[in-house]
Each structure stands twice: as C-alpha cells, then as structure tokens.
Design a protein around this motif. Structure first.
Motif, PDB file in Angstrom:
ATOM      1  N   PRO A 158       0.838  -1.202   0.000  1.00 54.45           N
ATOM      2  CA  PRO A 158       0.000   0.000   0.000  1.00 54.45           C
ATOM      3  C   PRO A 158       0.875   1.255   0.000  1.00 54.45           C
ATOM      4  O   PRO A 158       1.929   1.301   0.619  1.00 54.45           O
ATOM      5  N   GLU A 159       0.402   2.221  -0.723  1.00 52.41           N
ATOM      6  CA  GLU A 159       1.131   3.485  -0.811  1.00 52.41           C
ATOM      7  C   GLU A 159       0.988   4.224   0.522  1.00 52.41           C
ATOM      8  O   GLU A 159      -0.108   4.305   1.077  1.00 52.41           O
ATOM      9  N   PRO A 160       2.081   4.751   1.058  1.00 54.26           N
ATOM     10  CA  PRO A 160       1.977   5.438   2.353  1.00 54.26           C
ATOM     11  C   PRO A 160       1.098   6.685   2.230  1.00 54.26           C
ATOM     12  O   PRO A 160       1.119   7.383   1.226  1.00 54.26           O
TER      13      PRO A 160
END
Length: 173
Positions: free
Chosen positions: A139-141
């Motif tokens: 997941p993208e931060p």
C-alpha cells in the motif's frame, strides 16, 4: 409425381444440403439442380430446393445465376418462399463493401512450405519453464498532513438520532 421420382428428388436435395454444408459448393449445385429439374417448382419442396440452389450458386461464385433464380422465386406461388426470396435478393443485390488493407490480417499460406521447412509446435519436455511471480501489493503510504481530521459533527448527529429513536420506542412501549 410418382413416389420413385419423389424419392430421387429427396435424395438429391439431401445430398445437395450435405455437400453445401461441407463446403463442396460445386457438388451442391449439381445435386440441387438435379433435384430442381425433377420436382414441381411451384410446390413447397420445389421452393425449398430452389432457395438452397440460390445459396449454392452464390457460394460457388455464380452470383448472377443466384440473383436470376432469386428474382424468379419472388413470384413463387407460396408466400413463405416469396418472402425468403425477397430477403435473400436484397442481400445478394446489396453493394459490396470494401475493407481497407490496414483493417485486415494477412494469414500466411503454409501450404507453400517444403516438408523440411515445416514449423514444429511440439513442446520441449526439457525446457526450463520460468513462471512470473506476482509482486506483493504494497500500500502506498498516506501523508497524514493531507487527511481531513476535523470532526464534522456527523457522528454526534447520528448518535443523537439513534438515541432519540430508541428513547421514543421505549416511551411508546
């Protein structure tokens, strides 16, 4: 029509249908012409034989004969045969569309290859097969400074609505 003649017509008609459906159009034309010559052309069977003959003419590349016979069939005594002939005539007389070369896919003719040049499609049992492994989805931060964290009072309003609803129900019972 005698039963012997009818049997010959049926045999030739069925042979013409089988030949047509197998892609042997010249043979279909021959069988259907024989059947058409023996049957009463104004009968139901005669109309069916002639309709098949129209499609066999067209499939064998003799469009002019197909159109000519189809025009005759538009005056057939049976309404069903006339309607089919009119529909088919409309298709046969429709203008031929041209397709640009860039829209078509050229299929190579492999019949021209020598036996020595033949292409082999056998799988090699000793081949090292490498399967692609899927990458795990990371997941993208999320940048918390961009998230709206202000309380919009929605939760309090919904909790109050639930409370009053339950209180109202308790009071009624």
């Amino acid at each position: 029509m005698t039963s012997e003649k009818l049997e010959i017509v049926q045999t030739e008609y069925q042979a013409g249908q089988v030949a047509f459906e197998s892609g042997r159009y010249a043979q279909a034309v021959q069988s259907l012409e024989t059947a058409s010559g023996l049957v009463d052309r104004n009968s139901r069977l005669g109309g069916e034989v002639q309709m098949w003959l129209v499609t066999a003419y067209e499939a064998s590349g003799n469009t002019e004969r197909a159109i000519e016979l189809c025009r005759k069939l538009t005056r057939h005594p049976r309404q069903e045969t006339r309607q089919q002939a009119k529909r088919l005539l409309f298709i046969l007389e429709a203008p031929k569309l041209s397709i640009p070369d860039e829209w078509t896919v050229k299929i190579p003719d492999l019949a021209a290859l020598d036996e020595n040049q033949s292409i082999s499609f056998q799988a090699n049992p000793n081949a090292d097969i490498k399967y692609a492994t899927p990458k795990p989805a990371v997941p993208e931060p999320v940048d918390l400074s961009q998230v709206n964290t202000k309380d919009n009072q929605f939760i309090w309003v919904s909790l109050m609505a639930i409370f009053f609803t339950l209180a109202g129900l308790a009071w009624l019972s």
